[in-house]
Design an enzyme around this catalytic site. Structure first.
Site, short mmCIF file in Angstrom:
data_model
loop_
_atom_site.label_atom_id
_atom_site.label_comp_id
_atom_site.label_asym_id
_atom_site.label_seq_id
_atom_site.Cartn_x
_atom_site.Cartn_y
_atom_site.Cartn_z
N ASP A 94 31.64 -31.46 -2.34
CA ASP A 94 32.73 -30.70 -1.75
C ASP A 94 33.66 -30.31 -2.89
O ASP A 94 33.59 -30.88 -3.99
CB ASP A 94 33.45 -31.58 -0.72
CG ASP A 94 34.77 -30.99 -0.27
OD1 ASP A 94 34.77 -29.84 0.21
OD2 ASP A 94 35.80 -31.68 -0.40
N ASP A 129 37.56 -29.09 -2.48
CA ASP A 129 38.97 -29.46 -2.29
C ASP A 129 39.16 -30.95 -2.08
O ASP A 129 38.60 -31.54 -1.15
CB ASP A 129 39.55 -28.71 -1.09
CG ASP A 129 39.62 -27.22 -1.31
OD1 ASP A 129 40.46 -26.79 -2.10
OD2 ASP A 129 38.81 -26.49 -0.70
#
Length: 281
Positions: free
Chosen positions: A35, A37
């Site tokens: 991922d 963020d």
């Protein structure tokens, strides 16, 4: 799968669970997905501070980390209406979103990597483990976030696959649905034999739920400023930082060893077995 968390003694950091022998529980990894963020770069503080700048200017109300967790969660665009309603802001959700993103663009110029992020990405690249990035962001937001990291996030530099799920027409549902991670797995040149051979790194509730629903193993590095307790029970492994990650737990070479020359060969062989099996069917 049982929750696995790191425990620390005065001198060493060990991993255990109530079955004993963590390495016996974890499945060997052939592919890795990150991922963005809050996992690789610290954008979560930027979102919170950007929203705070807007709410303070308009209503003199502080936007706290609890507000970030309860209202904004992991999707500002989707939850802007809820924030406007709860704060009684005198503007439309779209206008609020635009103003927050304007503040965000100023703050993102100074956003750092999360601790250990550069090291772990370069480690997997050096070991020739197929590597992907899967973000729930839309493309415009993604480009703003990575703009000052040079070519680190350029396709092919470290990441074999980059999936921007926010406005990808081929992905019907974003995180926490499994669609983004299933789609990402399918885009590897040599897809994994099984989804459980994929290791996902996430920081959020939605991200963990998405990865687990896709059948992957998931290392969660929760943001202690945000309430993520509801998701940790689903994660394969929970760490305080990427710096704690021990590759050997997933049958990978240690950080101190050289290139894993067999990684690509194993991935290719697994893909060949899949093709043969499908052909026979």
């Amino acid at each position: 799968m049982a929750l696995l968390t790191p425990t620390e003694s005065s001198n060493t950091r060990t991993f255990s669970d109530f079955n004993g022998g963590l390495a016996n529980l974890l499945i060997p990894v052939t592919h890795v997905i990150f991922d963005l963020d809050g996992t690789l770069i610290d954008t979560e503080s930027c979102y919170k501070d950007a929203a705070n700048a807007v709410t303070m200017r308009l209503m003199n109300k502080e936007f706290t980390w609890k507000n970030k967790s309860d209202l904004m969660k992991t999707n500002l665009r989707k939850n802007s209406a809820l924030i406007v309603e709860k704060f009684g802001l005198p503007l439309s959700p779209q206008k609020f979103y635009n103003e927050v993103m304007s503040e965000f663009a100023k703050l993102i110029k100074n956003v750092p990597f999360m601790p250990g992020a550069e090291k772990i990405v370069k480690y997997f690249h050096r070991q020739r483990i197929p590597l992907a990035l899967c973000t729930a962001s839309a493309n415009e937001s993604f480009q703003v976030k990575i703009s000052h990291f040079g070519d680190f996030f350029s396709p092919g530099k470290y990441f074999d696959v980059i999936v921007i799920a926010g406005n990808n027409s081929e992905i019907k549902r974003n995180k926490p649905a499994p669609d983004p991670y299933l789609f990402t797995m399918s885009k590897f040149a040599n897809p994994p034999l099984k989804s459980e051979n994929v290791l996902v790194f996430e920081d959020s509730v939605d991200g963990v739920n998405s990865a687990i629903a896709a059948g992957a193993q998931c290392v969660m590095v929760p943001d202690t400023r945000v309430d993520n307790e509801n998701a940790t029970s689903k994660a394969t492994l929970v760490l305080k930082s990427l710096e704690q990650f021990d590759p050997k737990l997933f049958s990978l070479p240690s950080f101190s060893l050289g290139v894993n020359k067999s990684a690509n060969i194993i991935t290719v062989l697994l893909s060949m077995f899949i093709s043969i099996a499908l052909f026979k069917v």
